[in-house]
Design an enzyme around this catalytic site. Structure first.
Site, PDB file in Angstrom:
ATOM      1  CB  CYS A  31      -0.890  -0.001   1.225  1.00 34.44           C
ATOM      2  SG  CYS A  31      -2.090  -1.327   1.141  1.00 34.44           S
ATOM      3  CE1 TYR A 168      -2.367 -10.551   0.605  1.00 37.30           C
ATOM      4  CE2 TYR A 168      -4.420  -9.331   0.427  1.00 37.30           C
ATOM      5  CZ  TYR A 168      -3.221  -9.565   1.066  1.00 37.30           C
ATOM      6  OH  TYR A 168      -2.874  -8.807   2.150  1.00 37.30           O
ATOM      7  CG  HIS A 171      -1.236  -9.308   4.877  1.00 35.76           C
ATOM      8  ND1 HIS A 171      -0.849  -8.987   3.617  1.00 35.76           N
ATOM      9  CD2 HIS A 171      -0.099  -9.382   5.603  1.00 35.76           C
ATOM     10  CE1 HIS A 171       0.476  -8.861   3.572  1.00 35.76           C
ATOM     11  NE2 HIS A 171       0.947  -9.105   4.771  1.00 35.76           N
ATOM     12  CG  ASP A 264       4.258  -9.184   6.029  1.00 35.35           C
ATOM     13  OD1 ASP A 264       5.425  -9.605   6.086  1.00 35.35           O
ATOM     14  OD2 ASP A 264       3.662  -8.990   4.955  1.00 35.35           O
TER      15      ASP A 264
END
Ligand code: ADP
Ligand code: SF4
Length: 687
Positions: A31, A168, A171, A264
């Site tokens: 991001c 994905y 997370h 992470d």
């Protein structure tokens, strides 16, 4: 300089299914606060990374459908989104890198504030953060729809020019992960229960993506093998391992990590480089496909040993690529000492939460690549014959001197103390902040190579001395100090009693003063420093009472993903936390605390008080110089500017940016119009 042959392995091409990465540097999806609101800026920022040698450059997460609308990220809901994403792939392809897109459907995590579509999840449950939203349980039609949306998005991504599609499951942010995690999935049909059932959707979208675009695009899985939640989560000992074993050969590459994002992208304060290695190390043993993982790696030796040691095939990076987009090129060209190492502060991460192009403590050009045309490596040569005096060698002064030197100006950098680095040096001595020293190390290293920059230590400049230097431009970068009087957000006027000898500041503690305990530490600043000072005092055996008017410790650090860890660490160190109170008054025996809601007062005994409330600029020299314009003119000084904390105290990132900006505009006054380009909003037809 030639590349060290030990690093050759980092520049061997590698196949990712039908596409080939030209080297082993992989910018994982990250991001950046830009997303679709700042598409050109974001595209050019990605392109600069490709130019800097990252063979794979990915987008941030990309919503594949309007039922997953995430703020501040990119989206590929349908064909309408192809054009702006194509701008990113075009920038990346210019430098022969591969462009990757990370598909997401956020499941129960989808905020959907924009689309107003209720989020959906394997089973019904409370949704996004603390928002009053509940996700509905997906039925079979929803599952079929989701698979179709994913497939359609893959086809559209190919039209946008992407070479790599990232499926994905990381997370705790996407549907394949939600189906996999027992705590999210209480289904009793073929998508719930056994691991095979819970992994069914993951396998389906992976196979369908391969079938749709796998002939021309690499299909990558991004998977969180460990959630650090114990039995309630995906663990390396169970699903983490077994899913990799089950799907081992289906994707063209495995990108593996720990979840959630907080686990992470841990800051340097809480985790070493490469802390994920014990979790992801097993993956290569189960698959013949290439494996990538992140670790804030900046040392090429470490990178080589990871590849030779059979841990990774490619070096993943988000933050290391933000701090130095040219990291691969510098290794390739044998310029290791030019690497601008990430300090692990997560100021970049805060961009995602503030919704503006992220900034970076180490890289002042981050987020300015298109809108101001700033480049992390190139800077225009000097114009004219100004000679520049920079007073103060903190982050602002060092960066100004470095960038001015790079432009070719003759620069004198004068520092009052014997040490360079200012607050970067001071703060680096506090627990967990050793990497802050990289802010000065990089700049001192660069300046040392510049014959046109002279550095004078132990030179506290007076106004008369400044005028005597004969320089035509002056940057005053004399920093700021922490206020002792408690003025900050709660108090606009000094706290009664704060002038006492039992009251100290963060500067005192950094300078080695150890106040007597019990110590009340009053934090009215709310980022990291007060908590670090509290930690330092606790480690030195002091009883610490941490007082904050906020509801939690260091609330701004939520945006750097640290808040939970900071509060936990203080509690573990035995620090007593008093929330929703301010220090209203100090006397010899203690403090008077006031509840911020009711105003109710109570006394608290202590021997000393440390204020971390706000900073005051050290700008006496600037004002003295400006007070005598005739003397300035006579001395041949055409402009004096304040930069960094001396101008406006703030983040180290802001001081570095100010230093760089000074080197570009030479202290020109603030322009009337925004000095950067803006994205044009295309107005849709009214009817
Ligand atoms: P910033 O974050 O803006 O760079 P810092 O507080 O980190 O600010 O650094 C300011 C530096 O300026 C410190 O190293 C300090 O010793 C130095 N300094 C302050 N006053 C003077 C002065 N009059 N002459 C030279 N150096 C000064
Ligand atoms: Fe690294 Fe901090 Fe820059 Fe982020 S902001 S890339 S953590 S130096």
């Amino acid at each position: 300089m030639a590349r060290d042959p030990r690093y050759d392995i980092l520049f061997e091409p590698i196949k990712i299914g039908p596409v080939t990465a030209r080297n082993r540097f992989y910018q994982v999806p990250h991001c950046n606060g830009g997303g679709r609101q700042f598409p050109t800026q974001t595209a050019v920022m990605r392109g600069v990374k490709a130019e800097g040698g990252w063979a794979v450059v990915c987008t941030e997460q990309c919503d594949i459908h309007y039922s997953s609308s995430t703020p501040h990220c990119v989206r590929l809901w349908d064909e309408q989104d192809i054009a702006y994403l194509a701008r990113m792939t075009e920038q990346v392809h210019r430098h022969e890198s591969l462009a990757g897109v990370e598909f997401v459907h956020m499941g129960y995590h989808a905020a959907c504030f924009e689309s107003r579509e209720p989020p959906m999840a394997p089973s019904g449950r409370a949704g996004y953060g603390v928002a009053p939203i509940q996700a509905r349980a997906m039925d079979k039609t929803d599952i079929r729809n989701y698979r179709r949306w994913h497939r359609t998005a893959a086809l559209n991504a190919r039209k946008a020019g992407f070479d790599i599609i990232v499926v994905y499951a990381g997370h705790d942010l996407s549907l394949p992960m939600h189906f996999l995690a027992r705590r999210h999935n209480q289904r009793t049909d073929e998508y719930g229960g056994s691991l095979e059932n819970r992994a069914r959707l993951f396998r389906e979208v992976l196979e369908e993506t391969k079938e749709a675009v796998g002939d021309t695009c690499g299909v990558v899985v991004r998977f969180a093998v460990e959630e650090l939640l114990g039995e309630g989560g995906v663990t390396v000992g169970a699903e983490g391992h077994d899913v990799v074993a089950m799907l081992a050969e289906i994707p063209d590459l495995w990108d593996v990590n720990c979840a959630e994002w907080e686990n992470d992208s841990i800051t340097a304060r809480f985790a070493e480089e490469g802390f994920q290695e014990p979790y992801i190390g097993f993956v290569k043993k189960l698959t013949t496909k290439p494996v990538v993982a992140v670790g804030r790696y900046t040392s090429p030796d470490r990178m080589v040993s990871l590849i030779r040691g059979g841990v990774l095939d490619m070096i993943g990076a988000a933050r290391a690529s933000i701090a130095d987009p040219f990291l691969p090129k510098k290794i390739e060209e044998g310029r290791i000492e030019d690497i601008r190492e990430c300090i692990g502060c997560n100021v970049c991460v805060s961009g995602e939460f503030t919704g503006a192009p992220m900034r970076c403590t180490q890289n002042p050009t981050q987020g300015e690549e298109w809108r101001r045309g700033w480049h992390p490596e190139r800077i225009p040569a000097k114009e004219g014959d100004d000679t520049v005096l920079v007073v103060g060698a903190g982050p602002a002064g060092l960066e100004a001197a470095r960038a001015l030197g790079q432009r070719g100006y003759k620069v004198t950098l004068a520092e009052a103390t014997s040490e360079l680095g200012g607050r970067a040096t001071r703060e680096a001595r506090l627990p967990g902040l050793a990497t802050w020293a990289r802010v000065k190390d990089y700049r001192i290293g660069q300046i040392a190579k510049m014959p046109n920059v002279e550095v004078y230590r132990g030179s506290r400049m007076t106004a008369a001395e400044v005028r005597e230097t004969g320089c035509s431009l002056v940057a005053v970068a004399t920093g700021a100090h922490w206020r002792k009087d408690g003025v900050g957000r709660v108090h606009s006027f000094p706290i009664p009693g704060s002038e006492g000898a039992n009251v100290f500041t963060a500067d005192d503690v950094m300078a080695g003063t150890l106040p007597e305990g019990p110590v009340v530490l009053f934090d009215d600043e709310h980022f990291y420093l007060a908590s670090v000072v509290a930690e330092a005092l606790a480690l030195a055996g002091r009883q610490v009472i941490y007082v904050t008017p906020q509801g939690v410790v260091a609330p701004w650090s939520t945006f750097t993903l640290e808040q939970g860890r900071i509060q936990r660490r203080l509690l573990e160190r035995g620090v007593e936390i008093v929330v929703s109170h301010s220090v209203a008054a100090v006397d010899r025996d203690g403090v008077e605390l006031a509840c911020v809601y009711t105003g109710r007062k109570r006394s608290r005994a202590c021997r000393s008080v440390v204020m971390v409330t706000s900073m005051a600029p050290i700008d006496g020299l600037y004002h003295e110089l400006m007070a005598d314009e005739n003397a300035l003119a006579k001395a041949g000084i055409r402009r004096v500017a304040r930069i960094g904390d001396c101008y406006a105290p703030g983040l180290i990132a802001a001081a570095v940016q100010q230093g760089y900006k000074f080197a570009r505009d030479l202290g020109a006054p603030m322009p009337e119009r925004a000095p950067f380009r803006r994205e044009n909003v295309e107005l849709a037809a009214l009817a």
